[in-house]
Design a protein around this motif. Structure first.
Motif, mmCIF file in Angstrom:
data_model
loop_
_atom_site.group_PDB
_atom_site.id
_atom_site.type_symbol
_atom_site.label_atom_id
_atom_site.label_comp_id
_atom_site.label_asym_id
_atom_site.label_seq_id
_atom_site.Cartn_x
_atom_site.Cartn_y
_atom_site.Cartn_z
ATOM 1 N N VAL A 14 0.874 -1.147 0.135
ATOM 2 C CA VAL A 14 0.000 -0.071 -0.064
ATOM 3 C C VAL A 14 0.938 1.237 -0.081
ATOM 4 C CG1 VAL A 14 -2.035 -1.098 1.212
ATOM 5 C CG2 VAL A 14 -0.188 0.127 2.727
ATOM 6 N N GLU A 15 0.183 2.684 -0.135
ATOM 7 C CA GLU A 15 0.838 3.804 0.160
ATOM 8 C C GLU A 15 0.321 4.383 1.202
ATOM 9 O OE1 GLU A 15 2.911 4.647 -4.043
ATOM 10 O OE2 GLU A 15 1.279 5.938 -3.557
ATOM 11 N N VAL A 16 0.917 5.104 2.156
ATOM 12 C CA VAL A 16 0.285 5.803 3.303
ATOM 13 C C VAL A 16 0.368 7.029 2.877
ATOM 14 C CG1 VAL A 16 0.566 6.301 5.759
ATOM 15 C CG2 VAL A 16 1.228 4.067 4.872
ATOM 16 N N MET A 17 -0.928 7.781 2.978
ATOM 17 C CA MET A 17 -0.937 9.226 2.814
ATOM 18 C C MET A 17 -0.661 9.848 3.787
ATOM 19 S SD MET A 17 -4.575 9.227 0.467
ATOM 20 C CE MET A 17 -5.603 7.908 1.433
ATOM 21 N N GLY A 18 0.324 11.065 3.349
ATOM 22 C CA GLY A 18 0.688 11.999 4.441
ATOM 23 C C GLY A 18 -0.472 12.892 4.855
ATOM 24 N N TYR A 19 -0.864 13.168 5.939
ATOM 25 C CA TYR A 19 -2.099 14.112 6.389
ATOM 26 C C TYR A 19 -1.611 14.974 7.378
ATOM 27 C CZ TYR A 19 -2.316 10.729 10.239
ATOM 28 O OH TYR A 19 -1.963 9.808 11.144
ATOM 29 N N TYR A 27 3.202 10.383 -0.284
ATOM 30 C CA TYR A 27 2.665 9.051 -0.112
ATOM 31 C C TYR A 27 3.906 7.973 -0.021
ATOM 32 C CZ TYR A 27 -1.601 10.438 -2.698
ATOM 33 O OH TYR A 27 -2.732 10.960 -2.911
ATOM 34 N N TYR A 28 3.687 7.177 1.121
ATOM 35 C CA TYR A 28 5.019 6.398 1.710
ATOM 36 C C TYR A 28 4.649 5.047 1.497
ATOM 37 C CZ TYR A 28 6.478 10.833 3.569
ATOM 38 O OH TYR A 28 6.800 12.151 3.484
ATOM 39 N N GLU A 29 5.670 4.180 0.727
ATOM 40 C CA GLU A 29 5.348 2.660 0.532
ATOM 41 C C GLU A 29 5.346 1.697 1.859
ATOM 42 O OE1 GLU A 29 8.043 1.680 -2.528
ATOM 43 O OE2 GLU A 29 7.229 3.179 -3.847
ATOM 44 N N ALA A 30 4.426 1.025 1.922
ATOM 45 C CA ALA A 30 4.371 0.062 3.146
ATOM 46 C C ALA A 30 3.782 -1.223 2.656
ATOM 47 C CB ALA A 30 3.753 0.803 4.258
ATOM 48 N N LYS A 59 7.148 0.939 12.059
ATOM 49 C CA LYS A 59 5.955 0.325 11.939
ATOM 50 C C LYS A 59 4.880 1.275 12.499
ATOM 51 C CE LYS A 59 7.401 -4.401 12.810
ATOM 52 N NZ LYS A 59 7.482 -5.494 13.480
ATOM 53 N N GLU A 60 3.605 1.268 12.070
ATOM 54 C CA GLU A 60 2.574 2.176 12.530
ATOM 55 C C GLU A 60 1.258 1.532 12.300
ATOM 56 O OE1 GLU A 60 2.656 7.036 11.783
ATOM 57 O OE2 GLU A 60 2.395 5.778 10.014
ATOM 58 N N TYR A 61 0.520 2.007 13.245
ATOM 59 C CA TYR A 61 -1.164 1.619 13.057
ATOM 60 C C TYR A 61 -1.911 2.758 12.464
ATOM 61 C CZ TYR A 61 0.578 -1.794 16.410
ATOM 62 O OH TYR A 61 1.258 -3.005 17.225
ATOM 63 N N LEU A 62 -2.747 2.174 11.570
ATOM 64 C CA LEU A 62 -3.375 3.404 10.441
ATOM 65 C C LEU A 62 -4.870 2.830 10.284
ATOM 66 C CD1 LEU A 62 -0.456 3.962 8.086
ATOM 67 C CD2 LEU A 62 -1.186 5.685 9.918
ATOM 68 N N ARG A 63 -5.523 3.964 9.946
ATOM 69 C CA ARG A 63 -7.125 3.674 9.804
ATOM 70 C C ARG A 63 -7.075 3.496 8.158
ATOM 71 N NH1 ARG A 63 -9.046 9.379 10.556
ATOM 72 N NH2 ARG A 63 -7.249 9.809 9.613
ATOM 73 N N PRO A 64 -8.062 2.845 7.771
ATOM 74 C CA PRO A 64 -8.170 2.381 6.314
ATOM 75 C C PRO A 64 -8.146 3.667 5.412
ATOM 76 C CG PRO A 64 -9.835 1.229 7.523
ATOM 77 C CD PRO A 64 -9.361 2.417 8.527
ATOM 78 N N GLN A 65 -8.751 4.902 5.740
ATOM 79 C CA GLN A 65 -8.737 6.053 5.090
ATOM 80 C C GLN A 65 -7.423 6.607 4.791
ATOM 81 O OE1 GLN A 65 -10.500 5.532 7.811
ATOM 82 N NE2 GLN A 65 -10.920 7.500 9.002
ATOM 83 N N ASP A 66 -6.323 6.197 5.723
ATOM 84 C CA ASP A 66 -4.968 6.971 5.354
ATOM 85 C C ASP A 66 -4.317 5.862 4.389
ATOM 86 O OD1 ASP A 66 -5.487 8.341 7.536
ATOM 87 O OD2 ASP A 66 -4.954 7.248 9.038
ATOM 88 N N LEU A 67 -4.911 4.939 3.843
ATOM 89 C CA LEU A 67 -4.155 3.869 2.849
ATOM 90 C C LEU A 67 -4.605 3.756 1.412
ATOM 91 C CD1 LEU A 67 -4.037 0.796 5.462
ATOM 92 C CD2 LEU A 67 -2.226 2.667 5.112
#
Length: 143
Positions: A14-19, A27-30, A59-67
């Protein structure tokens, strides 16, 4: 109407969106490690580390809307046009900008970043076509 969050499984790239301020437009690859009972995901970053000395991946815990899923690769060679939105790989992630100038003799693009109001030159190997995921379909940026 907004798109419902995607469902990911362990191993999905996935990519993590910077907010957060200073990271909007990045966007960061994960990779998904685990799915938590509360609907969040544990991810491990490809290029971000906990500590520069140990190089342990963050490592990080994220919500679905951040991915979002990683965009599909663009197979054909692209020469970007002026004002076209692109992503540039800098600071361990992909940052959205727009082509402000190009020098194809040196394979370099001058990219302007609206989020910072600054522009800089980047080798074409660090630039990819910007794609947006809308209602489950990928759309490429147009000039």
């Amino acid at each position: 109407m907004s798109t419902p969050p995607r469902v990911y499984t362990p191993g999905n790239r996935v990519e993590v969106m910077g907010y957060e301020p200073g990271f909007i437009g990045s966007y960061y690859e994960a990779t998904i490690l685990t799915v938590l009972d509360d609907g969040r995901y544990e991810v491990i970053y490809k290029n971000l580390v906990e500590d520069e000395e140990t190089k342990i991946p963050l490592k990080e815990y994220l919500r679905p809307q951040d991915l979002r899923p990683r965009p599909p690769p663009v197979r054909e060679a692209i020469e970007f046009k002026l004002t076209q939105h692109v992503d540039v790989f800098i600071n361990e992630g992909w940052w959205i900008g727009a082509v402000a100038a190009k020098d194809m003799d040196r394979s370099v693009y001058l990219v302007y970043f609206e989020s910072t109001g600054k522009a800089a030159e980047y080798d074409s190997s660090l630039v990819r076509v910007h794609q947006e995921l809308i209602n489950g379909l990928w759309y490429r940026s147009d000039p």
